[in-house]
Scaffold this active site. Structure first.
Site, PDB file in Angstrom:
ATOM      1  N   HIS A 152      52.214  -4.938 101.639  1.00 11.82           N
ATOM      2  CA  HIS A 152      53.154  -5.626 102.537  1.00 11.82           C
ATOM      3  C   HIS A 152      52.670  -5.544 103.989  1.00 11.82           C
ATOM      4  O   HIS A 152      52.775  -6.513 104.741  1.00 11.82           O
ATOM      5  CB  HIS A 152      54.538  -4.961 102.502  1.00 11.82           C
ATOM      6  CG  HIS A 152      55.232  -5.020 101.183  1.00 11.82           C
ATOM      7  ND1 HIS A 152      55.426  -3.909 100.397  1.00 11.82           N
ATOM      8  CD2 HIS A 152      55.794  -6.047 100.516  1.00 11.82           C
ATOM      9  CE1 HIS A 152      56.094  -4.251  99.316  1.00 11.82           C
ATOM     10  NE2 HIS A 152      56.318  -5.537  99.350  1.00 11.82           N
ATOM     11  N   GLU A 173      48.672 -12.836  97.465  1.00 16.67           N
ATOM     12  CA  GLU A 173      48.031 -13.465  96.299  1.00 16.67           C
ATOM     13  C   GLU A 173      48.271 -12.675  95.031  1.00 16.67           C
ATOM     14  O   GLU A 173      48.007 -13.156  93.943  1.00 16.67           O
ATOM     15  CB  GLU A 173      46.521 -13.568  96.528  1.00 16.67           C
ATOM     16  CG  GLU A 173      46.139 -14.713  97.418  1.00 16.67           C
ATOM     17  CD  GLU A 173      44.638 -14.899  97.500  1.00 16.67           C
ATOM     18  OE1 GLU A 173      43.895 -14.029  97.017  1.00 16.67           O
ATOM     19  OE2 GLU A 173      44.219 -15.918  98.071  1.00 16.67           O
ATOM     20  N   MET A 215      60.947  -7.542  99.397  1.00 18.08           N
ATOM     21  CA  MET A 215      62.082  -6.857  98.774  1.00 18.08           C
ATOM     22  C   MET A 215      62.029  -5.363  99.113  1.00 18.08           C
ATOM     23  O   MET A 215      62.664  -4.549  98.440  1.00 18.08           O
ATOM     24  CB  MET A 215      62.074  -7.065  97.260  1.00 18.08           C
ATOM     25  CG  MET A 215      62.207  -8.543  96.882  1.00 18.08           C
ATOM     26  SD  MET A 215      62.982  -8.826  95.294  1.00 18.08           S
ATOM     27  CE  MET A 215      61.892  -7.951  94.204  1.00 18.08           C
ATOM     28  N   SER A 257      51.754  -2.327  94.375  1.00 22.27           N
ATOM     29  CA  SER A 257      53.018  -2.916  93.961  1.00 22.27           C
ATOM     30  C   SER A 257      54.101  -1.859  94.122  1.00 22.27           C
ATOM     31  O   SER A 257      53.847  -0.670  93.890  1.00 22.27           O
ATOM     32  CB  SER A 257      52.927  -3.312  92.479  1.00 22.27           C
ATOM     33  OG  SER A 257      54.222  -3.515  91.953  1.00 22.27           O
ATOM     34  N   SER A 258      55.290  -2.309  94.516  1.00 21.72           N
ATOM     35  CA  SER A 258      56.399  -1.343  94.616  1.00 21.72           C
ATOM     36  C   SER A 258      56.669  -0.716  93.254  1.00 21.72           C
ATOM     37  O   SER A 258      57.105   0.424  93.158  1.00 21.72           O
ATOM     38  CB  SER A 258      57.652  -2.043  95.137  1.00 21.72           C
ATOM     39  OG  SER A 258      57.361  -2.689  96.353  1.00 21.72           O
ATOM     40  N   ARG A 259      56.405  -1.468  92.186  1.00 17.36           N
ATOM     41  CA  ARG A 259      56.684  -0.955  90.835  1.00 17.36           C
ATOM     42  C   ARG A 259      55.668   0.106  90.390  1.00 17.36           C
ATOM     43  O   ARG A 259      55.899   0.770  89.381  1.00 17.36           O
ATOM     44  CB  ARG A 259      56.733  -2.103  89.817  1.00 17.36           C
ATOM     45  CG  ARG A 259      57.961  -2.986  89.968  1.00 17.36           C
ATOM     46  CD  ARG A 259      58.203  -3.867  88.748  1.00 17.36           C
ATOM     47  NE  ARG A 259      59.478  -4.558  88.828  1.00 17.36           N
ATOM     48  CZ  ARG A 259      59.634  -5.823  89.274  1.00 17.36           C
ATOM     49  NH1 ARG A 259      58.589  -6.527  89.650  1.00 17.36           N
ATOM     50  NH2 ARG A 259      60.835  -6.367  89.317  1.00 17.36           N
ATOM     51  N   LEU A 302      58.200  -0.744 101.040  1.00 11.68           N
ATOM     52  CA  LEU A 302      56.970  -1.306 101.580  1.00 11.68           C
ATOM     53  C   LEU A 302      55.765  -0.411 101.325  1.00 11.68           C
ATOM     54  O   LEU A 302      55.857   0.817 101.359  1.00 11.68           O
ATOM     55  CB  LEU A 302      57.145  -1.522 103.091  1.00 11.68           C
ATOM     56  CG  LEU A 302      58.333  -2.414 103.464  1.00 11.68           C
ATOM     57  CD1 LEU A 302      58.491  -2.457 104.981  1.00 11.68           C
ATOM     58  CD2 LEU A 302      58.167  -3.816 102.904  1.00 11.68           C
TER      59      LEU A 302
HETATM   60  O1  PAF Z   1      57.482 -11.244  96.361  1.00 19.01           O
HETATM   61  C1  PAF Z   1      58.624 -10.776  96.616  1.00 19.01           C
HETATM   62  O2  PAF Z   1      58.775  -9.631  97.061  1.00 19.01           O
HETATM   63  C2  PAF Z   1      59.854 -11.619  96.347  1.00 19.01           C
HETATM   64  O3  PAF Z   1      59.707 -12.378  95.186  1.00 19.01           O
HETATM   65  C3  PAF Z   1      60.265 -12.492  97.538  1.00 19.01           C
HETATM   66  C4  PAF Z   1      59.204 -13.540  97.866  1.00 19.01           C
HETATM   67  C5  PAF Z   1      60.531 -11.626  98.755  1.00 19.01           C
HETATM   68  C6  PAF Z   1      61.559 -13.265  97.201  1.00 19.01           C
HETATM   69  O4  PAF Z   1      62.609 -12.395  96.914  1.00 19.01           O
END
Ligand code: PAF
Length: 272
Positions: free
Chosen positions: A28, A139, A21, A176-178, A24
């Site tokens: 990622h 994970e 999403m 995490s992006s958050r 990055l």
């Molecule tokens: O993990 C994520 O970023 C999302 O849940 C995914 C797998 C891209 C689905 O939108």
């Protein structure tokens, strides 16, 4: 995208896929580097999927930075960056969903009842569009990874699912992006998640096998920070996600904790 995949496959090329999403980070990028090793062509998607956000969740404010993301993917390098807009994925809304059952009714599924249906649906759609041989998931979203493995099995997708280890900041916070939402003064509270998981790992390695005692220890450690609100802390079987009382075989300890207004998740394996 579908046509390009078809042509690549006709040329005998293998395709690895990392759905994201965006916004990055190193986590990622590690999934992408893993994907790079697993196939000839690496496809990455960036799509903030509206169907996995409930009303009142952070869909509108979810962090986005397409230009920065594009530069980061160039460095991996990624062969195809697929960035569909909402119209391309949900042209006429969506009348057909993939709804995971029992696995989605635990842990994050209790407080986010539509989340895994949204994830499974968009991942199924992306698999049909990208048609990869292999797809890599982190994970860190352990329940998501488990549900996707199960969806692939249940719906006979011909895709090999690879789980990649969580990447952490030097102080232990799972990337995490958050994390972008966290204020500096909330850092100690945010760190209590990975600290309590590491403590649990040490306890299990030292012979403690009563799940209830280990969870109580984690609750106390995290709860000591007044800005935390524990959603759940569980020790589960890694495949069924059912809670275990005694850790007499490898299990997974997982948690979701609110730190201020930011919801954080983390998990680690417990090996007796
Ligand atoms: O993990 C994520 O970023 C999302 O849940 C995914 C797998 C891209 C689905 O939108």
């Amino acid at each position: 995208m579908q046509r390009r995949s078809q042509m690549l496959r006709q040329d005998g090329r293998s395709i690895a896929f990392v759905p994201t999403m965006g916004f990055l980070h190193e986590g990622h990028l590690s999934l992408m580097r893993e994907g790079r090793q697993l196939a000839d062509i690496l496809v990455v998607s960036i799509f903030v999927n509206p169907t996995q956000f409930a009303p009142g969740e952070d869909f509108a404010t979810y962090p986005r930075d397409m230009e920065k993301d594009r530069l980061l993917t160039e460095k991996v390098p990624v062969d195809i960056l697929f960035t569909p807009d909402e119209q391309a994925i949900y042209a006429d809304g969506c009348q057909t969903f993939v709804t995971p059952q029992a696995l989605a009714k635990r842990m994050c599924g209790l407080s986010r009842p539509i989340f895994f249906q949204g994830v499974a649906t968009v991942v199924a759609k992306l698999f049909h569009i990208v048609n990869p041989h292999t797809a890599v998931f982190g994970e860190k979203d352990f329940q998501q990874l488990t549900i996707i493995r199960r969806m692939v099995k249940d719906l006979n997708f011909d895709v090999n699912i690879v789980g990649a280890a969580t990447v952490r900041e030097p102080d232990g916070l799972a990337m995490s992006s958050r994390n972008a939402y966290l204020k500096p003064e909330q850092r100690p509270a945010a760190l209590s998640l990975s600290q309590s998981l590491r403590e649990a790992q040490a306890q299990v390695a030292a012979g403690l096998i009563q799940a209830e005692q280990i969870v109580a220890g984690a609750r106390a450690r995290i709860g000591a920070h007044p800005e935390t609100a524990i959603d759940y802390i569980v020790i589960v079987d890694p495949e069924t996600l059912k809670e275990v009382a005694v850790i007499d075989r490898p299990a997974r300890m997982a948690m979701a904790v609110g730190v201020g207004t930011t919801r954080l998740i983390d998990n680690m394996p417990l090996v007796p």
